[in-house]
Design a protein around this motif. Structure first.
Motif, PDB file in Angstrom:
ATOM      1  N   UNK A 162       0.818  -1.210   0.000  1.00 51.25           N
ATOM      2  CA  UNK A 162       0.000   0.000   0.000  1.00 51.25           C
ATOM      3  C   UNK A 162       0.856   1.266   0.000  1.00 51.25           C
ATOM      4  N   UNK A 163       2.154   1.128  -0.290  1.00 51.41           N
ATOM      5  CA  UNK A 163       3.025   2.299  -0.359  1.00 51.41           C
ATOM      6  C   UNK A 163       2.562   3.250  -1.470  1.00 51.41           C
ATOM      7  N   UNK A 164       2.134   2.666  -2.595  1.00 52.57           N
ATOM      8  CA  UNK A 164       1.556   3.455  -3.681  1.00 52.57           C
ATOM      9  C   UNK A 164       0.160   2.903  -3.971  1.00 52.57           C
ATOM     10  N   UNK A 165      -0.770   3.755  -4.399  1.00 53.01           N
ATOM     11  CA  UNK A 165      -2.147   3.303  -4.629  1.00 53.01           C
ATOM     12  C   UNK A 165      -2.320   2.592  -5.978  1.00 53.01           C
ATOM     13  N   UNK A 166      -2.036   1.289  -6.000  1.00 54.70           N
ATOM     14  CA  UNK A 166      -2.232   0.489  -7.203  1.00 54.70           C
ATOM     15  C   UNK A 166      -3.186  -0.640  -6.828  1.00 54.70           C
ATOM     16  N   UNK A 167      -4.352  -0.632  -7.458  1.00 53.46           N
ATOM     17  CA  UNK A 167      -5.349  -1.672  -7.199  1.00 53.46           C
ATOM     18  C   UNK A 167      -5.222  -2.773  -8.240  1.00 53.46           C
ATOM     19  N   UNK A 168      -5.907  -3.879  -8.000  1.00 50.49           N
ATOM     20  CA  UNK A 168      -5.856  -5.010  -8.913  1.00 50.49           C
ATOM     21  C   UNK A 168      -6.299  -4.615 -10.318  1.00 50.49           C
ATOM     22  N   UNK A 169      -7.308  -3.790 -10.423  1.00 52.84           N
ATOM     23  CA  UNK A 169      -7.779  -3.359 -11.743  1.00 52.84           C
ATOM     24  C   UNK A 169      -6.699  -2.575 -12.480  1.00 52.84           C
ATOM     25  N   UNK A 170      -5.883  -1.813 -11.742  1.00 54.32           N
ATOM     26  CA  UNK A 170      -4.799  -1.037 -12.343  1.00 54.32           C
ATOM     27  C   UNK A 170      -3.733  -1.935 -12.959  1.00 54.32           C
ATOM     28  N   UNK A 171      -3.653  -3.181 -12.480  1.00 52.62           N
ATOM     29  CA  UNK A 171      -2.661  -4.118 -12.995  1.00 52.62           C
ATOM     30  C   UNK A 171      -3.056  -4.678 -14.355  1.00 52.62           C
ATOM     31  N   UNK A 172      -4.330  -4.534 -14.728  1.00 56.72           N
ATOM     32  CA  UNK A 172      -4.801  -5.122 -15.989  1.00 56.72           C
ATOM     33  C   UNK A 172      -5.470  -4.129 -16.936  1.00 56.72           C
ATOM     34  N   UNK A 173      -5.912  -2.990 -16.417  1.00 53.81           N
ATOM     35  CA  UNK A 173      -6.523  -1.960 -17.258  1.00 53.81           C
ATOM     36  C   UNK A 173      -5.594  -0.742 -17.225  1.00 53.81           C
ATOM     37  N   UNK A 174      -4.977  -0.422 -18.347  1.00 52.10           N
ATOM     38  CA  UNK A 174      -3.957   0.629 -18.355  1.00 52.10           C
ATOM     39  C   UNK A 174      -4.511   2.035 -18.114  1.00 52.10           C
ATOM     40  N   UNK A 176      -5.424   3.777 -15.528  1.00 52.51           N
ATOM     41  CA  UNK A 176      -6.452   4.113 -14.549  1.00 52.51           C
ATOM     42  C   UNK A 176      -5.877   4.568 -13.214  1.00 52.51           C
ATOM     43  N   UNK A 177      -4.711   4.088 -12.882  1.00 54.22           N
ATOM     44  CA  UNK A 177      -4.134   4.344 -11.561  1.00 54.22           C
ATOM     45  C   UNK A 177      -3.831   5.830 -11.364  1.00 54.22           C
ATOM     46  N   UNK A 178      -4.093   6.337 -10.168  1.00 50.16           N
ATOM     47  CA  UNK A 178      -3.707   7.723  -9.886  1.00 50.16           C
ATOM     48  C   UNK A 178      -2.189   7.867  -9.707  1.00 50.16           C
ATOM     49  N   UNK A 179      -1.494   6.757  -9.480  1.00 53.24           N
ATOM     50  CA  UNK A 179      -0.044   6.777  -9.297  1.00 53.24           C
ATOM     51  C   UNK A 179       0.631   6.716 -10.673  1.00 53.24           C
ATOM     52  N   UNK A 180       1.342   7.734 -11.053  1.00 49.64           N
ATOM     53  CA  UNK A 180       2.032   7.878 -12.336  1.00 49.64           C
ATOM     54  C   UNK A 180       1.341   7.095 -13.462  1.00 49.64           C
ATOM     55  N   UNK A 181       0.167   7.556 -13.870  1.00 54.00           N
ATOM     56  CA  UNK A 181      -0.669   6.770 -14.785  1.00 54.00           C
ATOM     57  C   UNK A 181       0.005   6.399 -16.108  1.00 54.00           C
TER      58      UNK A 181
END
Length: 192
Positions: A83-95, A97-102
């Motif tokens: 949880x150091x950076x906000x990467x969710x499971x969906x972010x791992x498969x859908x490009x 979307x993540x708020x962390x360096x998208x």
């Protein structure tokens, strides 16, 4: 006695353990992925010698591919769990979307998706036919530069990391040039 009270276990249980594991697994993954791409180019170019038969190159390519996939699963799992950076499971498969360096994370996600396509189609290789599988397998050549860009954009805060990235690029460019030279020789009627 708890694990935290064991002096040898203390460094393994710190807050940053998952962060270091995600970084190191990604770094090693890029090196293995590079070796896999280089071996794939050499296999496609039918490179062989009496000391290094083609089946050795093919076997190494296949085995490093499997190790790379296992390391990719570890890398993605640790990034999502940490949880150091906000990467969710969906972010791992859908490009993207993540708020962390998208952008940079999205490039890694695209590389991951393309590699999953290669893995799935390799499992279905017999049903797809050789030509279809081969065309889909070529997506690896798109996944690799995406993975390199992801690594450079998201994790080169140390100069030596960028140096290793550049060495990886040099190996793939060299193997690619060798493969293209072989294709040109075949095109003009000389043996490859």
């Amino acid at each position: 006695m708890s694990a935290a009270s064991l002096p040898l276990a203390a460094p393994l249980i710190g807050k940053s353990t998952l962060w270091y594991l995600s970084r190191s697994s990604g770094f090693v993954l890029l090196v293995l992925f590079t070796a896999t791409v280089v071996l794939g180019l050499l296999t496609a170019g039918r490179v062989a010698s009496p000391r290094w038969p083609r089946f050795v190159t093919e076997g190494l390519h296949r085995n490093l591919s499997l190790i790379s996939v296992a390391l990719l699963v570890l890398h993605v799992a640790v990034v999502v769990i940490d949880r150091y950076v906000p990467v969710d499971l969906i972010d791992a498969f859908v490009p993207f979307l993540s708020p962390y360096v998208p952008l940079w994370l999205g490039l890694g996600t695209l590389a991951c998706d393309l590699l999953l396509l290669v893995v799935l189609t390799s499992l279905l290789r017999v049903r797809l036919g050789r030509r279809t599988w081969r065309v889909l397998h070529w997506t690896t050549y798109a996944a690799w530069p995406l993975a390199v860009a992801h690594g450079i954009g998201i994790g080169t805060d140390r100069p030596w990391v960028l140096s290793v990235d550049l060495i990886c690029v040099a190996f793939v460019v060299t193997a690619g040039a060798y493969r293209l030279a072989g294709l040109r020789q075949v095109a003009v009627g000389r043996p490859a």
